[in-house]
Write an enzyme that holds these catalytic residues in place. Sequence first.
Site, PDB file in Angstrom:
ATOM      1  CE1 TYR B 441       0.342   0.158   4.163  1.00 34.94           C
ATOM      2  CE2 TYR B 441      -2.151  -0.234   4.931  1.00 34.94           C
ATOM      3  CZ  TYR B 441      -0.285  -0.019   5.108  1.00 34.94           C
ATOM      4  OH  TYR B 441      -0.464  -0.135   6.547  1.00 34.94           O
ATOM      5  CD  GLU B 442      -0.485   5.794   1.379  1.00 38.15           C
ATOM      6  OE1 GLU B 442      -1.865   5.572   1.912  1.00 38.15           O
ATOM      7  OE2 GLU B 442      -0.136   6.601   0.525  1.00 38.15           O
TER       8      GLU B 442
END
Lengths: 598, 598
Positions: B441-442
């Site tokens: 994620y990110e």
Amino acid sequence: MSTYRVNLKDMQFVLFDVLKADTQFAALGLADANRELISAVLEESARFCETQLAPLNAVGDREGCTFVAETNDVRTPAGFKQAYDQYVDMGWPSLVSPPEYGGQGLPETVGIAVKEMINASNLAWGNFPLLSHGATNAIEHHGSDWQKQVVLPHLINGSWTGTMCLTEPQCGTDLGLIKTRAVPNADGTYAITGTKIFITAGEHDLAENIIHLVLAKLPDAPEGSKGISLFLVPKFNIDAEGQLVDRNHVKCGSIEHKMGIHGSATCVMNFDDAKGYLVGQANKGLMAMFTMMNSARLGVGLQGLGLSDRATQNALRYARERLQMRAANQPARPDKPADPIIVHPDVRRMLLTNKALVEGGRMLLYSAGLHADSSSYGKDAAAAATDNAVVGYLTPIAKACMTEWSIECTYNAMQCLGGHGYIAEHGLEQLARDARITTLYEGTTGIQALDLLGRKVLQLKGEGMQAFGAHLLQLVTDCMAVPQLASHAQELGKAAQELQELTLHIAQAVQKDGNEVGAAAYDYLMYSGYVVLGYWWLRAAKTVLDGGITADAEFSAAKLETADFYFARLFPRTRTHAAAIRSGAAPLMTMPESHFDA
Amino acid sequence: MSTYRVNLKDMQFVLFDVLKADTQFAALGLADANRELISAVLEESARFCETQLAPLNAVGDREGCTFVAETNDVRTPAGFKQAYDQYVDMGWPSLVSPPEYGGQGLPETVGIAVKEMINASNLAWGNFPLLSHGATNAIEHHGSDWQKQVVLPHLINGSWTGTMCLTEPQCGTDLGLIKTRAVPNADGTYAITGTKIFITAGEHDLAENIIHLVLAKLPDAPEGSKGISLFLVPKFNIDAEGQLVDRNHVKCGSIEHKMGIHGSATCVMNFDDAKGYLVGQANKGLMAMFTMMNSARLGVGLQGLGLSDRATQNALRYARERLQMRAANQPARPDKPADPIIVHPDVRRMLLTNKALVEGGRMLLYSAGLHADSSSYGKDAAAAATDNAVVGYLTPIAKACMTEWSIECTYNAMQCLGGHGYIAEHGLEQLARDARITTLYEGTTGIQALDLLGRKVLQLKGEGMQAFGAHLLQLVTDCMAVPQLASHAQELGKAAQELQELTLHIAQAVQKDGNEVGAAAYDYLMYSGYVVLGYWWLRAAKTVLDGGITADAEFSAAKLETADFYFARLFPRTRTHAAAIRSGAAPLMTMPESHFDA
């Protein structure tokens, strides 16, 4: 949900084109195991695995096994029992077992291919039959006549399953510390008392009976690992003819909540004056147990392979479907809003890493099976002993590297899916959780590394390594003459040479400091793994270039391309492992215990 | 269950001895942020995290968040709400926010230390406040006066939380593909319609309101990423004074079942003519979003650090308690049946690897915070711009390496526990599952790698890298004169030089083939990470040898020993990455798509 298709094409390439297994089976007197029969077996197994086992993989993870405290029973997930019944009805349990006890006598190598499929389809389910195989081996080689004639056929036909009961709360690796006691009964049996933990398939509802092979100490046993005996303890007591009599005093106390492999029951087993039978000689139990462990370790290596293959297949499908960004040089699908992510070099890096590890690992594992068959069935005793040593050398490498690589392959597969990689419904995170256990059970990677370097290479003078090294040297020499392969051969030859130098270096260093073995072991193991895999990729490439293979041109080209990738991108990992080995024990041992969190 | 103690001693060593942060804060006009105040803040934070957040970590994993379909609500795990209320009451949300909107104006560096503690204590819980910080930044830098005066104070005091709504089912990395539409209303607001997925903290029961920052396209927007605007969409509509009015048309449709971080709600958010406010200029939304993303990415790097530290602490405790086998040379505890496993070199290898990555990573992340503070508060515009470029350079390295290393550190910790490593009750497998999400994620590791090599190094001419490189060169020069550090300095200098050569090599190669960036990016990123960490370990060692530090002799000796370990055992990983970079794009790009499963 992740899906799985058996890669029959590659299995046949490995078995028939690379290993020429059919020719070797014929030479070993296993003439029945011809190409047609093996292909038919593999196709039938693929059908069973794809249609019966693979669809139960997600459900097994979701439901897990259930412990019924009132009755000490374990319920397996929905569908597991039906699949097991079918597996037994179709005769799969007896595939490679000895005909004198009801087995079909097919080569171990074929059994390995079948196990790969089972593991890729449903690793958790596969754990139930997995350990029967080890128990079969131990009884076949060390059991009494009664154990062989009466117990063995049930394990072989799958109506009963087996376990290995080694670990206790206070000891796993250090079996010298076990506390389970065996007291002789008047009738020649023994009363077994103690607690065993982490017992895979220790209790379940799939089979009529469970045969526990249990390490315990006799009252007068010597201290430590030289005082351990092996006992056969059935869940239901059996009479002389093998009929079930009454419940023995061995019960499941609970099952573990694990990171993965939820469909497999990991049991605490309580033995309370349970009736047991000595297997082999008193105080020689560890040796009998090693027979089971080697088989189980190759089996766990196959779990790594299966998980890696399944993860890669799903990542590849996603990489072909998912549209994000454009290819660097020019759009690959100008008609679409973006290109499939398989055009991006970093996605390809991950997919190719997996492809090289999966297909390379398949050659490694199947070849270990072939050495095992040559050892079992070979007429020349010296050659058979050498084959056995090669299996011993390859076993820790196969167990450790294939499971480490399964962590890497499931990691890569998840990365290919981006944010979707960790979402349960895609099924890849299950494979990663399952994989994460494989480097821990049946001996951690660190223990495999000590087995390889400490025992197989240094203690046993590296007989297996030398035999393998001779094959490698021959291949390198042959391939130096092939322009397309010369640079790979040179790299492989250099690394093999360096590994030999490092072996001598460690052998000398350990004279001064016993820690040098443990300090080098992990990196030595991984270095060995990349050399062994390098051997197989070079051999695959040579097999293709030699011609005469059954597969098509695209398949052949892909093999050469993957070999190129392997030597360009993965083989250089040996550089880091060599540097770590050279740095020796000091950087690890200098720090006093108290400084670790000073 | 895993436990966690804040390592205040090391945090103070990094802040005050290595970075001399207090001196730097004073020079930046942040005189309040003196040593005493910072120490008091860290101690208070440690108390809160250890006693309130850490005990909720396991329960958050077990219970997870619950989606209530009837009301589209999300319930957080037991205890989360009480802990959040306390967090708000104690004023933690406003710690580093600007005083003009109610913040306490402490340096970001201090906030980073606090976030490390929160993440190590309870990563899932920490995700709720985490994104408020990014939303605060985006509104502060790009918002209208009303947004700043009315919305910002609520985000800063924690009564409201924020989200980042970027991803849609058909696009994650490739934001040019978003379909969410924003149609102007008569009153100057916009009607937002579309579906966003993977929205962390998109819905929950912790705060009174939620401020979604949403990427969407205006009706006349240009194609692709140049036509994206940023909108502020509150869960509850607010009037001019910030009072809650009625429910806006944004609802949570479901939450994801994830591999880990179960206590954090990952939401599908449906916008159905929801009322939104433009943030910044039309079609310039991506730039404003980058402000949020950089902060969020450093935040995820801190998650990696926190997980690694917690995992290591628990593995160390186990390694000191668990007795198995004897030390190689002589028994370490002859009074016990076996030695604690911390005597074994391979266990030390894993523990030291973690120690080097955790403590090195702490220096890396805190120093990034200090550069951010220098950029925010520095009076010299040119110097501030350079500091900003250094933050930009370090951000992808910190995000990717710290999360990759958290996978490694949680892996190592589990291996130290052997078969117990994968059992849920020990709590390490939770940390490993949580860590497994952080590289996804990110922005995946692959995306960070492209950001580093493609954008920060090649497109932006490597301004940040060069500034960092100048510091590195100075340190290497200084340390060459210190006998105990000369060989480490030499290794580091050589690697930095090689990395520069490789950069030039790639810059040239990409002229011919655009794939050369993507082919090198991952290995370039990891190589950079080991060089940056090498810089910090060398600097830590020099700090100790320069004397005058507050910590005791054991602590100082441990730092030197860990630095030695780092250069002996981890730094050589650069060898493999260099070889992979040199092999170029061909091994990745040659294979046609159809050959991947030929």
